[in-house]
Design a protein around this motif. Sequence first.
Motif, PDB file in Angstrom:
ATOM      1  N   ASN A  72       0.820  -1.226   0.000  1.00 51.40           N
ATOM      2  CA  ASN A  72       0.000   0.000   0.000  1.00 51.40           C
ATOM      3  C   ASN A  72       0.850   1.271   0.000  1.00 51.40           C
ATOM      4  N   SER A 101      -7.123   1.490   4.057  1.00 52.25           N
ATOM      5  CA  SER A 101      -6.373   0.884   2.967  1.00 52.25           C
ATOM      6  C   SER A 101      -6.743  -0.585   2.841  1.00 52.25           C
ATOM      7  N   CYS A 127       0.250   1.334   5.229  1.00 56.36           N
ATOM      8  CA  CYS A 127       0.892   2.143   4.194  1.00 56.36           C
ATOM      9  C   CYS A 127       2.410   2.101   4.368  1.00 56.36           C
TER      10      CYS A 127
END
Length: 251
Positions: free
Chosen positions: A25, A55, A62
């Motif tokens: 991500n 996400s 992330c």
Amino acid sequence: MSNGSLYTKINNNIATIEFGHPASNSFPSELLVRLTKAFNELSVDDEVHVIILKSEGEKAFCAGASFDELVAIDNLADGKKFFLGFANVINAMRTCKKPIIGRVHGKVVGGGVGLVAACDYVYATDQAAIKLSELTIGIGPFVIAPAIERKMKISALSELSLNATKWHNAYWCKENGLYADVFEETKSLDNYVDDLAQKLAAYNPDGVQEMKKVLWKGTDNWTELLEERAEISGKLVLSDFTKKALEKFKK
């Protein structure tokens, strides 16, 4: 999927933005542009009262900026443009008229920490450790630093940025103001995120908007500030130290 994915849905005055990328991500520039656009559009959508940022997947929330794009930078203009990607998203979140709830299910690195800090309220799982590793490759978290300092204070920013190889666990993040609460199970996380979103969606939108202005008071200079910080990062990424560090990391 090479440029990632981003989906937005609106239901009962609640907008959910979900981003994803095969590389944990992470964010290529194109995906940052799309995320900035999404926040700007939802900000003026009267149907939307609150926004949830999440996400894809079950592992990392992330991994920060795209490593491949970082390695490819070979001039100052491109370097500054690259780091402006996160600056533009943070400013879009800052100026967004709607409150943003962060739903963080896993580890967060670099620029991702900046996005989490730019959320107005964040819930996370106990897997959501964070790290700012920028100094290890010769650059620094300059663009995202104002958002982190605003949410977590200068002492936490110092610990994160200077102790650049250390993971800081989710409970440390809660103690230092990044997370409002931490949950052992994703189901519990989602229940609390949904509950808060529903409550915010039912409040007077004008009152919530005015409250957001209060929460972000003193940040009117961020458009210029984050651009200046992007230029600093753009210069450093061209240094011999960083080029050698990136090449070593790549191998």
